[in-house]
Design a protein around this motif. Structure first.
Motif, PDB file in Angstrom:
ATOM      1  N   ALA A   1       2.390  -4.581   2.213  1.00 14.29           N
ATOM      2  CA  ALA A   1       1.713  -5.765   1.662  1.00 14.29           C
ATOM      3  C   ALA A   1       2.381  -7.043   2.149  1.00 14.29           C
ATOM      4  N   LEU A   2       3.707  -7.061   2.192  1.00 12.26           N
ATOM      5  CA  LEU A   2       4.410  -8.235   2.691  1.00 12.26           C
ATOM      6  C   LEU A   2       4.058  -8.504   4.148  1.00 12.26           C
ATOM      7  N   GLN A   3       4.016  -7.455   4.944  1.00  7.14           N
ATOM      8  CA  GLN A   3       3.666  -7.605   6.364  1.00  7.14           C
ATOM      9  C   GLN A   3       2.222  -8.074   6.511  1.00  7.14           C
ATOM     10  N   ARG A   4       1.326  -7.489   5.717  1.00  8.40           N
ATOM     11  CA  ARG A   4      -0.079  -7.890   5.777  1.00  8.40           C
ATOM     12  C   ARG A   4      -0.246  -9.346   5.346  1.00  8.40           C
ATOM     13  N   GLY A   5       0.474  -9.774   4.312  1.00  9.31           N
ATOM     14  CA  GLY A   5       0.427 -11.158   3.867  1.00  9.31           C
ATOM     15  C   GLY A   5       0.929 -12.108   4.941  1.00  9.31           C
ATOM     16  N   ARG A   6       1.976 -11.703   5.623  1.00 11.84           N
ATOM     17  CA  ARG A   6       2.510 -12.515   6.721  1.00 11.84           C
ATOM     18  C   ARG A   6       1.478 -12.671   7.829  1.00 11.84           C
ATOM     19  N   TYR A   7       0.827 -11.569   8.196  1.00  8.99           N
ATOM     20  CA  TYR A   7      -0.192 -11.638   9.250  1.00  8.99           C
ATOM     21  C   TYR A   7      -1.374 -12.496   8.822  1.00  8.99           C
ATOM     22  N   GLN A   8      -1.775 -12.369   7.552  1.00  8.97           N
ATOM     23  CA  GLN A   8      -2.891 -13.183   7.072  1.00  8.97           C
ATOM     24  C   GLN A   8      -2.533 -14.661   7.102  1.00  8.97           C
TER      25      GLN A   8
ATOM     26  N   LEU B   1      -4.330 -12.459  -8.684  1.00  7.63           N
ATOM     27  CA  LEU B   1      -5.037 -11.563  -7.781  1.00  7.63           C
ATOM     28  C   LEU B   1      -6.522 -11.601  -8.124  1.00  7.63           C
ATOM     29  N   ASP B   2      -7.300 -12.222  -7.252  1.00 11.63           N
ATOM     30  CA  ASP B   2      -8.741 -12.306  -7.455  1.00 11.63           C
ATOM     31  C   ASP B   2      -9.415 -11.042  -6.936  1.00 11.63           C
ATOM     32  N   ALA B   3     -10.700 -10.899  -7.220  1.00 11.17           N
ATOM     33  CA  ALA B   3     -11.437  -9.680  -6.864  1.00 11.17           C
ATOM     34  C   ALA B   3     -11.506  -9.465  -5.351  1.00 11.17           C
ATOM     35  N   ASN B   4     -11.512 -10.518  -4.559  1.00  9.75           N
ATOM     36  CA  ASN B   4     -11.660 -10.371  -3.111  1.00  9.75           C
ATOM     37  C   ASN B   4     -10.324 -10.266  -2.382  1.00  9.75           C
ATOM     38  N   GLU B   5      -9.212 -10.235  -3.104  1.00  9.94           N
ATOM     39  CA  GLU B   5      -7.896 -10.178  -2.478  1.00  9.94           C
ATOM     40  C   GLU B   5      -7.355  -8.751  -2.479  1.00  9.94           C
ATOM     41  N   ALA B   6      -6.582  -8.446  -1.449  1.00  8.68           N
ATOM     42  CA  ALA B   6      -6.057  -7.089  -1.277  1.00  8.68           C
ATOM     43  C   ALA B   6      -5.099  -6.718  -2.407  1.00  8.68           C
ATOM     44  N   VAL B   7      -5.314  -5.550  -2.996  1.00 10.38           N
ATOM     45  CA  VAL B   7      -4.482  -5.058  -4.093  1.00 10.38           C
ATOM     46  C   VAL B   7      -3.981  -3.665  -3.738  1.00 10.38           C
ATOM     47  N   ILE B   8      -2.685  -3.435  -3.952  1.00  9.15           N
ATOM     48  CA  ILE B   8      -2.076  -2.140  -3.664  1.00  9.15           C
ATOM     49  C   ILE B   8      -1.571  -1.554  -4.980  1.00  9.15           C
ATOM     50  N   PRO B   9      -2.141  -0.434  -5.439  1.00  8.97           N
ATOM     51  CA  PRO B   9      -1.642   0.180  -6.678  1.00  8.97           C
ATOM     52  C   PRO B   9      -0.289   0.856  -6.432  1.00  8.97           C
ATOM     53  N   LEU B  10       0.594   0.714  -7.397  1.00 11.17           N
ATOM     54  CA  LEU B  10       1.905   1.360  -7.334  1.00 11.17           C
ATOM     55  C   LEU B  10       1.926   2.517  -8.330  1.00 11.17           C
ATOM     56  N   TRP B  11       2.888   3.403  -8.197  1.00  9.81           N
ATOM     57  CA  TRP B  11       3.035   4.499  -9.148  1.00  9.81           C
ATOM     58  C   TRP B  11       3.352   3.929 -10.518  1.00  9.81           C
ATOM     59  N   ALA B  12       2.902   4.574 -11.562  1.00  3.55           N
ATOM     60  CA  ALA B  12       3.037   4.062 -12.928  1.00  3.55           C
ATOM     61  C   ALA B  12       4.496   3.929 -13.376  1.00  3.55           C
ATOM     62  N   ASN B  13       5.406   4.741 -12.844  1.00  2.00           N
ATOM     63  CA  ASN B  13       6.794   4.665 -13.282  1.00  2.00           C
ATOM     64  C   ASN B  13       7.638   3.736 -12.406  1.00  2.00           C
ATOM     65  N   VAL B  14       7.005   2.968 -11.517  1.00  2.00           N
ATOM     66  CA  VAL B  14       7.720   2.028 -10.655  1.00  2.00           C
ATOM     67  C   VAL B  14       7.564   0.630 -11.234  1.00  2.00           C
ATOM     68  N   ARG B  15       8.678  -0.047 -11.459  1.00  2.00           N
ATOM     69  CA  ARG B  15       8.670  -1.416 -11.977  1.00  2.00           C
ATOM     70  C   ARG B  15       9.478  -2.302 -11.038  1.00  2.00           C
ATOM     71  N   MET B  16       9.046  -3.525 -10.908  1.00  2.00           N
ATOM     72  CA  MET B  16       9.769  -4.484 -10.088  1.00  2.00           C
ATOM     73  C   MET B  16      10.390  -5.516 -11.013  1.00  2.00           C
TER      74      MET B  16
END
Length: 128
Positions: free
Chosen positions: A50-57, A88-103
């Motif tokens: 996601a970070l790489q994709r955001g950078r490219y965008q 995060l709007d409806a048209n923006e890229a979203v990446i689901p994470l595992w439920a037990n992963v927290r940042m």
């Protein structure tokens, strides 16, 4: 007279079951740690992507692209905000994470505009 014996005795079956239980008790914690490690590595790779994709965008559109982490509603997601509203709007890229992963935020710098109004105090470089 000697009979042909077929099958297993009760003692032999009990020994096999006990051995299987011991092997299961040893292998289950290892299997659970392996699954947790896989989930963590998978989420880390997704965030890096996601970070790489955001950078490219940002480069492609010559605009600010911000990555956003959202924990609620479940499951936690990481995404790329190109609209600049830090949501995060409806048209923006979203990446689901595992439920037990927290940042967690461990002291990331605040968002600033690096334009002409950028304030570098207290660590401004010395003026010649």
């Amino acid at each position: 007279m000697k009979r042909n014996q077929r099958g297993f005795s009760l003692l032999e079956l009990v020994i096999v079951v006990v051995l299987l239980l011991i092997l299961g008790a040893i292998s289950v914690p290892y299997l659970l740690r392996t699954i947790e490690r896989y989930q963590l590595e998978s989420s880390a790779k997704s965030v890096a992507s996601a970070l790489q994709r955001g950078r490219y965008q940002a480069i492609r559109g010559n605009q600010l692209a911000t990555t956003v982490y959202r924990e609620a509603p479940a499951p936690p997601v990481y995404g790329i905000d190109v609209s600049g509203n830090l949501n995060l709007d409806a048209n923006e890229a979203v990446i689901p994470l595992w439920a037990n992963v927290r940042m967690t935020n461990v002291g990331a710098p605040p968002l600033t505009s690096m334009g002409p109004t950028y304030d570098c105090t207290p660590a401004c470089p010395a003026q010649p």
